[in-house]
Design a protein around this motif. Structure first.
Motif, PDB file in Angstrom:
ATOM      1  N   THR A 130     -15.557   2.979   9.579  1.00 44.34           N
ATOM      2  CA  THR A 130     -15.048   4.045   8.713  1.00 44.34           C
ATOM      3  C   THR A 130     -15.378   5.441   9.226  1.00 44.34           C
ATOM      4  OG1 THR A 130     -17.021   3.870   7.309  1.00 44.34           O
ATOM      5  CG2 THR A 130     -15.086   2.590   6.662  1.00 44.34           C
ATOM      6  N   GLU A 156      -9.025   3.124   5.186  1.00 47.78           N
ATOM      7  CA  GLU A 156      -7.826   2.650   4.501  1.00 47.78           C
ATOM      8  C   GLU A 156      -6.535   3.067   5.184  1.00 47.78           C
ATOM      9  OE1 GLU A 156      -8.581   4.205   0.502  1.00 47.78           O
ATOM     10  OE2 GLU A 156      -8.803   2.136  -0.164  1.00 47.78           O
ATOM     11  N   ASN A 157      -6.577   4.078   6.054  1.00 43.51           N
ATOM     12  CA  ASN A 157      -5.334   4.607   6.621  1.00 43.51           C
ATOM     13  C   ASN A 157      -5.123   4.240   8.087  1.00 43.51           C
ATOM     14  OD1 ASN A 157      -7.507   6.284   7.279  1.00 43.51           O
ATOM     15  ND2 ASN A 157      -6.239   8.125   7.424  1.00 43.51           N
ATOM     16  N   SER A 159      -4.101   0.570  10.679  1.00 45.34           N
ATOM     17  CA  SER A 159      -3.500  -0.763  10.586  1.00 45.34           C
ATOM     18  C   SER A 159      -4.556  -1.814  10.919  1.00 45.34           C
ATOM     19  CB  SER A 159      -2.315  -0.899  11.547  1.00 45.34           C
ATOM     20  OG  SER A 159      -1.248  -0.060  11.156  1.00 45.34           O
ATOM     21  N   ALA A 178      -0.534   1.082   8.446  1.00 44.73           N
ATOM     22  CA  ALA A 178      -0.679   2.523   8.258  1.00 44.73           C
ATOM     23  C   ALA A 178       0.687   3.195   8.177  1.00 44.73           C
ATOM     24  CB  ALA A 178      -1.483   3.122   9.408  1.00 44.73           C
ATOM     25  N   GLU A 179       0.775   4.243   7.384  1.00 47.97           N
ATOM     26  CA  GLU A 179       2.009   5.017   7.307  1.00 47.97           C
ATOM     27  C   GLU A 179       2.283   5.746   8.618  1.00 47.97           C
ATOM     28  OE1 GLU A 179       1.886   7.627   3.991  1.00 47.97           O
ATOM     29  OE2 GLU A 179       1.732   6.024   2.491  1.00 47.97           O
ATOM     30  N   ASP A 180       1.236   6.213   9.261  1.00 52.77           N
ATOM     31  CA  ASP A 180       1.378   6.912  10.534  1.00 52.77           C
ATOM     32  C   ASP A 180       1.572   5.873  11.645  1.00 52.77           C
ATOM     33  OD1 ASP A 180       1.118   8.338  12.892  1.00 52.77           O
ATOM     34  OD2 ASP A 180      -0.510   9.603  12.141  1.00 52.77           O
ATOM     35  N   ALA A 183      -1.288   5.639  14.184  1.00 52.03           N
ATOM     36  CA  ALA A 183      -2.666   5.425  13.721  1.00 52.03           C
ATOM     37  C   ALA A 183      -3.304   4.269  14.486  1.00 52.03           C
ATOM     38  CB  ALA A 183      -2.674   5.136  12.224  1.00 52.03           C
ATOM     39  N   ARG A 206     -11.312   7.089   4.479  1.00 52.50           N
ATOM     40  CA  ARG A 206     -10.125   7.338   5.282  1.00 52.50           C
ATOM     41  C   ARG A 206     -10.498   8.210   6.479  1.00 52.50           C
ATOM     42  NH1 ARG A 206      -5.257   6.602   2.694  1.00 52.50           N
ATOM     43  NH2 ARG A 206      -4.265   8.301   3.846  1.00 52.50           N
ATOM     44  N   SER A 208      -9.795  11.338   7.961  1.00 52.17           N
ATOM     45  CA  SER A 208      -9.132  12.569   7.542  1.00 52.17           C
ATOM     46  C   SER A 208      -8.828  13.437   8.750  1.00 52.17           C
ATOM     47  CB  SER A 208     -10.027  13.336   6.560  1.00 52.17           C
ATOM     48  OG  SER A 208     -11.264  13.666   7.161  1.00 52.17           O
TER      49      SER A 208
END
Length: 219
Positions: A130, A156-157, A159, A178-180, A183, A206, A208
């Motif tokens: 993390t 959390e952000n 894959s 992940a949305e990105d 990532a 996350r 950041s």
């Protein structure tokens, strides 16, 4: 010698590229395509491992190309240079975490290698990503637990993927996407025997300002 009676045979030309000796850069290019295919879910971990072995056994360019003929070429976003993980480094030895009747923990601010092997025998291993710094997009963790415990925690952000088996034990990887699209991707593979292997996100944690952090540390 009568040349008219003994015409010279035409010299056979090899197909372009087939017989050219493969360089380290050629192998790395194919390995990058396989890495992206694993990260995108086009290959599973076992297929990826088999093909990587074939890459580094290959002697010629002609042996390399068929390995990725069913995969798209590596794609780079136009702004890829602004999202650098740092300089690409040749694949080196894996990091090893071993706990035999003991415990081993990796957490806090540390740079994650491409591969980590975790082996627990009547012990406990904790891998906390993390706050880690990812020097590459794809990170593979091979976890083995025998009457022991291996826990992997991720932000959390990113894959998270993996595959494995539990024999009279538990092997659980909570899949994340992940949305990105750029990532980090963490793949956890292995098995447990009368033990536990678990990988999941740490709630509320996350990465950041991911792009800025990567440029700060690896730019």
């Amino acid at each position: 010698m009568d040349l008219d009676k003994h015409p010279q045979k035409p010299v056979a030309h090899a197909e372009p590229g087939v017989a050219i000796r493969a360089s380290d850069a050629d192998r790395d290019r194919i390995a990058d395509i396989l890495r992206d295919a694993l990260a995108e879910g086009r290959l599973d971990a076992e297929e990826h491992s088999e093909r990587i072995e074939a890459v580094y056994r290959a002697k010629t360019v002609g042996e390399l190309e068929p390995i990725v003929q069913d995969l798209p070429a590596t794609r780079r976003r136009p702004d890829a240079t602004s999202y650098a993980y740092g300089p690409e480094e040749p694949a080196g030895p894996a990091d090893n975490l071993i706990a035999v009747f003991s415990s081993s923990t990796r957490k806090g601010r540390w740079r994650v290698g491409r591969r980590t092997n975790a082996f627990s025998l009547f012990g406990n291993i904790e891998i906390d990503l993390t706050e880690a710094l990812f020097g590459q997009r794809l990170t593979v963790i091979n976890a083995t637990s025998i009457f022991g415990n291996v826990e992997v925690r991720v932000p959390e952000n990113i894959s998270l993927r993996g595959s494995g088996t539990g024999f009279f034990g538990n092997f659980e990887v909570l899949t994340l996407e992940a949305e990105d699209p750029e990532a980090p991707v963490v793949v956890v593979n292995g098995y447990s025997l009368f033990g536990n292997v678990e990988a999941k996100p740490k709630r509320g944690r996350r990465i950041s300002d991911l792009h800025d952090r990567l440029r700060e540390h690896f730019g």
